[in-house]
Design a protein around this motif. Structure first.
Motif, PDB file in Angstrom:
ATOM      1  N   VAL A  31       0.850  -1.192   0.000  1.00 16.07           N
ATOM      2  CA  VAL A  31       0.000   0.000   0.000  1.00 16.07           C
ATOM      3  C   VAL A  31       0.880   1.235   0.000  1.00 16.07           C
ATOM      4  CG1 VAL A  31      -1.904  -1.145   1.200  1.00 16.07           C
ATOM      5  CG2 VAL A  31      -0.121  -0.010   2.529  1.00 16.07           C
ATOM      6  N   GLN A  32       0.276   2.365  -0.307  1.00 20.54           N
ATOM      7  CA  GLN A  32       0.959   3.646  -0.321  1.00 20.54           C
ATOM      8  C   GLN A  32       0.082   4.682   0.378  1.00 20.54           C
ATOM      9  OE1 GLN A  32       4.090   4.196  -1.353  1.00 20.54           O
ATOM     10  NE2 GLN A  32       4.257   2.002  -1.859  1.00 20.54           N
ATOM     11  N   PRO A  33       0.653   5.822   0.813  1.00 24.84           N
ATOM     12  CA  PRO A  33      -0.158   6.858   1.445  1.00 24.84           C
ATOM     13  C   PRO A  33      -1.327   7.269   0.550  1.00 24.84           C
ATOM     14  CG  PRO A  33       2.163   7.325   1.775  1.00 24.84           C
ATOM     15  CD  PRO A  33       2.105   6.163   0.841  1.00 24.84           C
ATOM     16  N   GLY A  34      -2.510   7.360   1.149  1.00 25.91           N
ATOM     17  CA  GLY A  34      -3.721   7.700   0.415  1.00 25.91           C
ATOM     18  C   GLY A  34      -4.571   6.501   0.058  1.00 25.91           C
ATOM     19  N   ASP A  35      -3.986   5.279   0.135  1.00 26.80           N
ATOM     20  CA  ASP A  35      -4.756   4.069  -0.181  1.00 26.80           C
ATOM     21  C   ASP A  35      -5.725   3.739   0.952  1.00 26.80           C
ATOM     22  OD1 ASP A  35      -3.291   3.911  -2.458  1.00 26.80           O
ATOM     23  OD2 ASP A  35      -2.074   2.178  -1.856  1.00 26.80           O
ATOM     24  N   THR A  36      -6.879   3.220   0.568  1.00 30.02           N
ATOM     25  CA  THR A  36      -7.857   2.753   1.551  1.00 30.02           C
ATOM     26  C   THR A  36      -7.562   1.297   1.899  1.00 30.02           C
ATOM     27  OG1 THR A  36      -9.554   4.236   0.683  1.00 30.02           O
ATOM     28  CG2 THR A  36     -10.309   2.367   2.019  1.00 30.02           C
ATOM     29  N   VAL A  37      -7.569   0.983   3.198  1.00 25.07           N
ATOM     30  CA  VAL A  37      -7.314  -0.378   3.652  1.00 25.07           C
ATOM     31  C   VAL A  37      -8.493  -0.859   4.487  1.00 25.07           C
ATOM     32  CG1 VAL A  37      -4.803  -0.172   3.636  1.00 25.07           C
ATOM     33  CG2 VAL A  37      -6.061   0.482   5.676  1.00 25.07           C
ATOM     34  N   THR A  38      -8.665  -2.183   4.507  1.00 25.85           N
ATOM     35  CA  THR A  38      -9.743  -2.781   5.286  1.00 25.85           C
ATOM     36  C   THR A  38      -9.164  -3.773   6.283  1.00 25.85           C
ATOM     37  OG1 THR A  38     -10.054  -4.500   3.601  1.00 25.85           O
ATOM     38  CG2 THR A  38     -11.414  -2.520   3.426  1.00 25.85           C
ATOM     39  N   ASP A  39      -9.936  -4.053   7.311  1.00 27.33           N
ATOM     40  CA  ASP A  39      -9.509  -4.977   8.366  1.00 27.33           C
ATOM     41  C   ASP A  39      -9.143  -6.330   7.757  1.00 27.33           C
ATOM     42  OD1 ASP A  39      -9.076  -6.424  10.620  1.00 27.33           O
ATOM     43  OD2 ASP A  39     -11.099  -6.242  11.434  1.00 27.33           O
ATOM     44  N   GLY A  40      -7.910  -6.791   8.016  1.00 28.50           N
ATOM     45  CA  GLY A  40      -7.443  -8.070   7.499  1.00 28.50           C
ATOM     46  C   GLY A  40      -6.673  -7.982   6.202  1.00 28.50           C
ATOM     47  N   GLN A  41      -6.591  -6.794   5.601  1.00 27.88           N
ATOM     48  CA  GLN A  41      -5.865  -6.639   4.344  1.00 27.88           C
ATOM     49  C   GLN A  41      -4.361  -6.667   4.595  1.00 27.88           C
ATOM     50  OE1 GLN A  41      -6.992  -3.180   2.065  1.00 27.88           O
ATOM     51  NE2 GLN A  41      -5.080  -3.174   0.880  1.00 27.88           N
ATOM     52  N   VAL A  42      -3.626  -7.416   3.766  1.00 28.57           N
ATOM     53  CA  VAL A  42      -2.177  -7.476   3.881  1.00 28.57           C
ATOM     54  C   VAL A  42      -1.581  -6.165   3.381  1.00 28.57           C
ATOM     55  CG1 VAL A  42      -0.079  -8.627   3.095  1.00 28.57           C
ATOM     56  CG2 VAL A  42      -2.092  -9.980   3.647  1.00 28.57           C
ATOM     57  N   VAL A  43      -0.778  -5.524   4.233  1.00 35.68           N
ATOM     58  CA  VAL A  43      -0.202  -4.229   3.857  1.00 35.68           C
ATOM     59  C   VAL A  43       1.288  -4.316   3.557  1.00 35.68           C
ATOM     60  CG1 VAL A  43      -1.930  -2.887   5.100  1.00 35.68           C
ATOM     61  CG2 VAL A  43       0.147  -3.638   6.302  1.00 35.68           C
ATOM     62  N   CYS A  44       1.974  -5.333   4.090  1.00 36.49           N
ATOM     63  CA  CYS A  44       3.398  -5.453   3.806  1.00 36.49           C
ATOM     64  C   CYS A  44       3.874  -6.869   4.070  1.00 36.49           C
ATOM     65  CB  CYS A  44       4.217  -4.465   4.634  1.00 36.49           C
ATOM     66  SG  CYS A  44       4.271  -4.818   6.399  1.00 36.49           S
ATOM     67  N   GLU A  45       5.043  -7.175   3.563  1.00 39.39           N
ATOM     68  CA  GLU A  45       5.712  -8.449   3.809  1.00 39.39           C
ATOM     69  C   GLU A  45       7.003  -8.167   4.537  1.00 39.39           C
ATOM     70  OE1 GLU A  45       7.226 -12.474   1.434  1.00 39.39           O
ATOM     71  OE2 GLU A  45       6.978 -10.573   0.358  1.00 39.39           O
TER      72      GLU A  45
END
Length: 472
Positions: A31-45
């Motif tokens: 993800v990047q700044p400004g992206d919408t995220v939801t509970d449980g979404q993978v954001v990084c490895e």
């Protein structure tokens, strides 16, 4: 420009994804700044000392800031991403308006709090340090101890055999029991010059005797001018001819574990050369068996089954050494580790409760373990709790080796390359499929007899694989 309140910002901190790990490297942001995220979404490895792990975000919102770039190693408990959970998209505020170390409102930073494994909850105990005594004022507890020890009044001043300045005003008297003070007086030792070794800084009789045996301190003299420090020689680094690779992640953890194992457990390694011609024929037959269709069938499968049978016949080899309690812990289950070489280094995931699995179940578990390891998706849980390990060095064309135990395990079996060699079979020299097995074991809990029995059983099964049925 819309701004966000402090209460609307949630800080997602680097979790402990491997039971006690202290850091992890951010491999990739999804993800990047400004992206919408939801509970449980993978954001990084991230890559820990055990494996690569994907981290899901635990709430909905809009990414405000990524605290660290890819390739950065971050301590557990440090905020790595800020998310606005107010419900509306907002333009990210300047970085300086939001400190990198801001904590979430519902997660106040507590002194002594330790990072914990995700899903395991917070540790109920906290480590507290005892206040350190200073040279000018003793804590109230120390003063109480001194008062109790000196309850009979101040001891007469002892004649000083070693010249030493009197204690400065306000400096506490050395702590010592009356018999020790009398001993110091008789021997002419000034307690102010004695280094205490007892609890809470109390001087013991041994401390007084040690002060007598020590050479007298020289009279103070003017300090000689300090010679300029000689700088250490600088080793030139030729980037065109050398490459330096930082030791971190899985490779760093492997190195530390191997050093700890090699210098803690007394290793013994035994070898046996085995005719595995019949085992290789059985492998080809099993590949045609309907029950084994779609499963990974290879010599390693039968070697694993042979080791499990040998452990069943010699259960004492499946144990660990508890140094803290001075106990041998016998395991009534076998979590069979399989060493796997991956792009990130050597890892050893294990098949849980391998002793209870049929041959098709063992083949299925072995296939899943190898595939997951090659994809770099092995979870930390899959590498915990191993009891015995197999390492197959034969895939590299190596005849044998002296494997090092995984920490906490009692034995590891190395399998060499299977080669066609001249072999005496039924009184005649014939070409046969031959390999060499090497079993390393912890000699604190596995003696030569037990280790030899286990290795001999494995060899006997591979020479006559029908024993898998009669001995299983």
């Amino acid at each position: 420009m819309t701004t966000m309140t402090e209460a609307s910002v949630r800080e997602f901190k680097m979790p402990d994804v491997g039971e006690g790990l202290t850091e992890a490297e951010i491999l990739k942001w999804y993800v990047q700044p400004g992206d919408t995220v939801t509970d449980g979404q993978v954001v990084c490895e991230v890559e820990t000392a055990k494996a690569a792990v994907e981290l899901p975000i635990p709430y909905d919102g809009v990414v405000r800031e990524l605290r660290f770039p890819e390739g950065t190693t971050v301590d557990v408990g440090t905020s790595i991403i800020a998310v606005d959970v107010s419900g509306g998209a907002a333009v990210p505020a300047p970085a300086e308006a939001q400190p990198a170390e801001q904590a979430a409102p519902e997660e106040p930073k507590k002194e002594g709090r330790q990072p914990v494994l995700v899903g395991y909850g917070v540790s109920t105990s906290a480590t507290k340090r005892r206040p350190r005594k200073t040279g000018t004022a003793a804590p109230e507890a120390a003063q109480a101890v001194q008062a109790e020890l000196n309850g009979h009044g101040s001891a007469p001043a002892a004649p000083a055999a070693v010249p030493a300045p009197a204690p400065a005003a306000g400096q506490p008297r050395p702590l010592a029991k009356p018999p020790v003070r009398k001993l110091a007086k008789d021997l002419g030792v000034d307690l102010a010059t004695v280094t205490p070794s007892g609890p809470d800084g109390i001087i013991t009789r041994d401390d007084v005797h040690a002060a007598v045996a020590a050479p007298a301190a020289p009279e103070p003299v003017a300090a000689a001018p300090t010679a300029p420090a000689v700088p250490a020689p600088v080793v030139a680094y030729d980037g065109a001819r050398e490459t330096r690779i930082p030791v971190k992640g899985v490779r760093k953890a492997t190195a530390q574990a191997m050093i700890g194992s090699a210098f803690t457990a007394p290793h013994v390694t035994e070898f046996v050369t085995v005719d595995v011609t019949r085992t290789m024929k059985l492998v080809e037959e099993l590949k045609q068996d309907k029950e084994m269709q779609g499963l990974r069938v290879n010599p390693l499968l039968l070697i694993a089954k042979a080791l499990l049978v040998a452990i069943k016949r010699n259960p004492d080899v499946n144990a660990s050494w508890d140094e803290a309690n001075q106990e041998i812990v016998l395991k009534h289950y076998v979590n069979l580790g399989i060493a796997a070489a991956t792009p990130r280094g050597l890892i050893v995931p294990n098949i849980k409760d391998a002793h209870d699995k049929t041959l098709p179940q063992l083949a299925e578990a072995l296939g899943e373990l190898v595939s997951t390891a090659r994809e770099g998706k092995t979870s930390p849980a899959a590498m915990q709790g191993g009891t015995v390990t197999i390492t197959n060095v034969g895939v590299f064309g190596v005849d044998t080796g002296t494997p090092i135990l995984n920490p906490g395990e009692s034995a590891i079996l190395a399998v060499g390359a299977i080669k066609l060699q001249p072999w005496v079979h039924k009184g005649k020299v014939k070409p046969r499929q031959v390999t060499t097995l090497a079993l390393s074991f912890d000699h604190r809990l596995v003696d030569g007899e037990l280790g030899s029995k286990v290795l001999a059983d494995v060899a006997a099964i591979l020479e006559q694989p029908k024993r898998l049925i009669t001995w299983a």
